[in-house]
Design a protein around this motif. Structure first.
Motif, PDB file in Angstrom:
ATOM      1  N   VAL A  93       0.857  -1.174   0.000  1.00  8.99           N
ATOM      2  CA  VAL A  93       0.000   0.000   0.000  1.00  8.99           C
ATOM      3  C   VAL A  93       0.898   1.231   0.000  1.00  8.99           C
ATOM      4  O   VAL A  93       1.916   1.263   0.693  1.00  8.99           O
ATOM      5  N   GLY A  94       0.534   2.254  -0.777  1.00 12.81           N
ATOM      6  CA  GLY A  94       1.312   3.481  -0.732  1.00 12.81           C
ATOM      7  C   GLY A  94       1.387   4.194  -2.056  1.00 12.81           C
ATOM      8  O   GLY A  94       0.499   4.072  -2.906  1.00 12.81           O
ATOM      9  N   ALA A  95       2.474   4.935  -2.259  1.00 13.07           N
ATOM     10  CA  ALA A  95       2.699   5.663  -3.500  1.00 13.07           C
ATOM     11  C   ALA A  95       3.594   4.833  -4.406  1.00 13.07           C
ATOM     12  O   ALA A  95       4.169   3.820  -3.992  1.00 13.07           O
ATOM     13  N   HIS A  96       3.739   5.293  -5.665  1.00 10.90           N
ATOM     14  CA  HIS A  96       4.540   4.529  -6.621  1.00 10.90           C
ATOM     15  C   HIS A  96       5.962   4.325  -6.108  1.00 10.90           C
ATOM     16  O   HIS A  96       6.526   3.235  -6.227  1.00 10.90           O
ATOM     17  N   GLY A  97       6.548   5.370  -5.543  1.00 15.98           N
ATOM     18  CA  GLY A  97       7.936   5.288  -5.118  1.00 15.98           C
ATOM     19  C   GLY A  97       8.135   5.083  -3.638  1.00 15.98           C
ATOM     20  O   GLY A  97       9.271   5.123  -3.152  1.00 15.98           O
ATOM     21  N   ARG A  98       7.057   4.851  -2.890  1.00 15.41           N
ATOM     22  CA  ARG A  98       7.184   4.664  -1.435  1.00 15.41           C
ATOM     23  C   ARG A  98       6.066   3.760  -0.949  1.00 15.41           C
ATOM     24  O   ARG A  98       4.923   4.194  -0.815  1.00 15.41           O
ATOM     25  N   LEU A  99       6.400   2.481  -0.723  1.00 11.23           N
ATOM     26  CA  LEU A  99       5.401   1.485  -0.372  1.00 11.23           C
ATOM     27  C   LEU A  99       5.555   1.018   1.076  1.00 11.23           C
ATOM     28  O   LEU A  99       6.633   1.111   1.666  1.00 11.23           O
ATOM     29  N   ASP A 100       4.469   0.517   1.589  1.00 14.33           N
ATOM     30  CA  ASP A 100       4.455  -0.089   2.912  1.00 14.33           C
ATOM     31  C   ASP A 100       3.755  -1.434   2.783  1.00 14.33           C
ATOM     32  O   ASP A 100       2.639  -1.510   2.266  1.00 14.33           O
ATOM     33  N   PHE A 101       4.424  -2.513   3.213  1.00 20.60           N
ATOM     34  CA  PHE A 101       3.807  -3.839   3.185  1.00 20.60           C
ATOM     35  C   PHE A 101       3.156  -4.038   4.546  1.00 20.60           C
ATOM     36  O   PHE A 101       3.828  -4.226   5.557  1.00 20.60           O
ATOM     37  N   THR A 102       1.843  -3.981   4.585  1.00 24.83           N
ATOM     38  CA  THR A 102       1.148  -3.949   5.868  1.00 24.83           C
ATOM     39  C   THR A 102      -0.212  -4.620   5.749  1.00 24.83           C
ATOM     40  O   THR A 102      -0.509  -5.264   4.738  1.00 24.83           O
ATOM     41  N   VAL A 103      -1.019  -4.470   6.770  1.00 22.14           N
ATOM     42  CA  VAL A 103      -2.397  -4.967   6.730  1.00 22.14           C
ATOM     43  C   VAL A 103      -3.350  -3.795   6.908  1.00 22.14           C
ATOM     44  O   VAL A 103      -3.089  -2.877   7.694  1.00 22.14           O
ATOM     45  N   ILE A 104      -4.418  -3.808   6.145  1.00 22.77           N
ATOM     46  CA  ILE A 104      -5.473  -2.816   6.302  1.00 22.77           C
ATOM     47  C   ILE A 104      -6.814  -3.530   6.234  1.00 22.77           C
ATOM     48  O   ILE A 104      -6.899  -4.671   5.809  1.00 22.77           O
ATOM     49  N   GLY A 105      -7.849  -2.836   6.645  1.00 23.22           N
ATOM     50  CA  GLY A 105      -9.179  -3.416   6.571  1.00 23.22           C
ATOM     51  C   GLY A 105      -9.996  -3.119   7.813  1.00 23.22           C
ATOM     52  O   GLY A 105      -9.507  -2.523   8.783  1.00 23.22           O
ATOM     53  N   ARG A 106     -11.226  -3.549   7.778  1.00 25.53           N
ATOM     54  CA  ARG A 106     -12.150  -3.271   8.872  1.00 25.53           C
ATOM     55  C   ARG A 106     -11.654  -3.838  10.195  1.00 25.53           C
ATOM     56  O   ARG A 106     -11.782  -3.200  11.244  1.00 25.53           O
TER      57      ARG A 106
END
Length: 428
Positions: free
Chosen positions: A357-370
């Motif tokens: 999740v993130g921008a083209h040049g700056r990503l974060d591998f994480t969890v999102i959701g309810r």
């Protein structure tokens, strides 16, 4: 200071002659064709190892075995390299003829730095030299603890070659040392061969170290499970997928108020102490911290589709253990006049998106959701209910541990009221 060091540890530093070596065209001239073929074979082997090997221990042991088979009087050898790691500053692979090749790790800190400053490699670096040779049988270099021990055990000759890597990389280079126990040590021709192999050895070691560094550093910043997915190619924004996971959210209680009392470096020290114990108990139960968010920690325990209870019990064990450890830490700190910093923990179970999740040049591998949002809202109830450990209905039902129902509560931004539980013996 440098002058004193040079006087204490001075030793002949030699440029090794390289008969038959053309600096531009490689081995030629006076070297017999059969000898050139052997050297080229070693170079090809080193390059192949650089492509396929994962450990520098195998690299140094394999090269030494090949050279010993050709008559090189190698007794001991090592490859020493700096590292990029928060826990250790360098690594060495140590070979002993007829023995087991071992890996030695040098930790960060004053002690490790002082030990390094008392080595022949530091002596060479301090003088801007790339090669050194000490005749142990003539008593040279005995001011160094390591060389003194080698001499006592029968060592006769010790040589070191340094190979420098690109300056823009923190992996600055390597030191390749060889020790002989034969009378007279190494011949000039043998040292010339070693000199000729050094570029290929450096290239192979650099590739192995760069790969290991990428893996280690990525795991430090993202966690072992997440880093493995990234290195497997999950690197584009939006890649990932839905997983079911037990979620652990831990938040340090009233931590913001401490910033008004303590200096920034003290605040960072407190954070590190609490994050360290949280990480330890999450990791030992196969969970993974995904994010440090100010004074909060987000961790997940992915569930097995056929047995989600196992993940919930692991998360529960982590929560209970870290709360006990936190109490012990506070007792020790308050005994020394420091603050008591409580921690609130929420456990939830649900479906999350696990990916980039993130921008083209700056990503974060994480969890999102309810489920993540709900866990965050549940955490606010810890203070309201004066409970350090709360569980959602989905988590409490699945883990099947003895629980006490605390009531149904509205959560900000969540349409459905949440039934909240605590462990029945949480107050014991």
């Amino acid at each position: 200071m440098n002058g004193m060091r040079d006087m204490a540890f001075s030793a002949p530093v030699l440029r090794f002659p390289v008969p038959g070596l053309d600096r531009e065209n490689g081995f030629s001239g006076s070297r017999p064709d059969a000898e050139v073929l052997k050297i080229n074979d070693h170079i090809h082997w080193l390059i192949e190892q650089g492509i396929t090997s994962e450990h520098i221990g195998g690299l140094v042991a394999g090269l030494c075995d090949r050279l010993i088979a050709e008559g090189f009087p190698i007794w001991r050898a090592s490859i020493r390299m700096p590292s990029i790691h928060p826990m250790y500053r360098g690594i060495a692979a140590n070979f002993v003829r007829g023995g087991v090749t071992t890996i030695e790790i040098a930790e960060h800190g004053i002690v490790g730095e002082r030990l390094f400053e008392e080595t022949p490699i530091f002596y060479l670096l301090n003088r801007g030299e790339r090669r050194g040779r000490w005749s142990l049988e003539r008593g040279e270099g005995l001011g160094y603890t390591e060389l003194h021990e080698f001499a006592l055990a029968g060592g006769t000759d010790h040589v070191i070659s340094l190979c420098e890597f690109p300056k823009e990389v923190a992996l600055r280079g390597l030191g390749f040392s060889l020790t002989s126990d034969a009378p007279g040590g190494f011949s000039d021709d043998q040292l010339a061969v070693i000199e000729g192999l050094l570029p290929a050895l450096g290239l192979a070691a650099y590739r192995i170290a760069a790969s290991k560094t990428a893996t280690d550093i990525l795991a430090v910043y993202t966690g072992a499970r997440t880093s493995a997915r990234i290195l497997a190619g999950e690197i584009q924004r939006g890649t990932g997928g839905s997983i079911n996971a037990a979620i652990l959210l831990a938040d340090l209680r009233n931590f913001t108020a401490l910033t008004e009392v303590y200096q920034p470096e003290e605040i960072v020290g407190f954070l590190n102490e609490h994050f360290e114990l949280i990480d330890r108990h999450v990791e030992e139960n196969s969970g993974e911290i995904l994010k440090f968010m100010g004074d909060s920690v987000l961790a997940i325990f992915p569930t097995d589709a056929d047995d989600p209870q196992q993940a919930c019990l692991a998360a529960l064990a982590s929560a209970r253990n870290l709360l006990k450890a936190n109490e012990a830490l506070n007792r020790e700190r308050t005994g020394n006049g420091g603050p008591d910093i409580g921690v609130d923990v929420v456990l939830h179970l649900g479906e999350v998106f696990y990916g980039n999740v993130g921008a083209h040049g700056r990503l974060d591998f994480t969890v999102i959701g309810r489920a993540v949002n709900e866990a965050s809202r549940l955490e606010k109830l810890c203070g309201t209910l004066d409970q350090p450990l709360l569980m959602s209905e989905s988590f409490a039902t699945t883990c099947a541990a003895p629980c006490q129902y605390l009531g149904s509560f509205e959560l900000r931004g969540v349409s459905k009221r949440a039934d909240v539980f605590r462990i029945a013996d949480a107050a014991e």
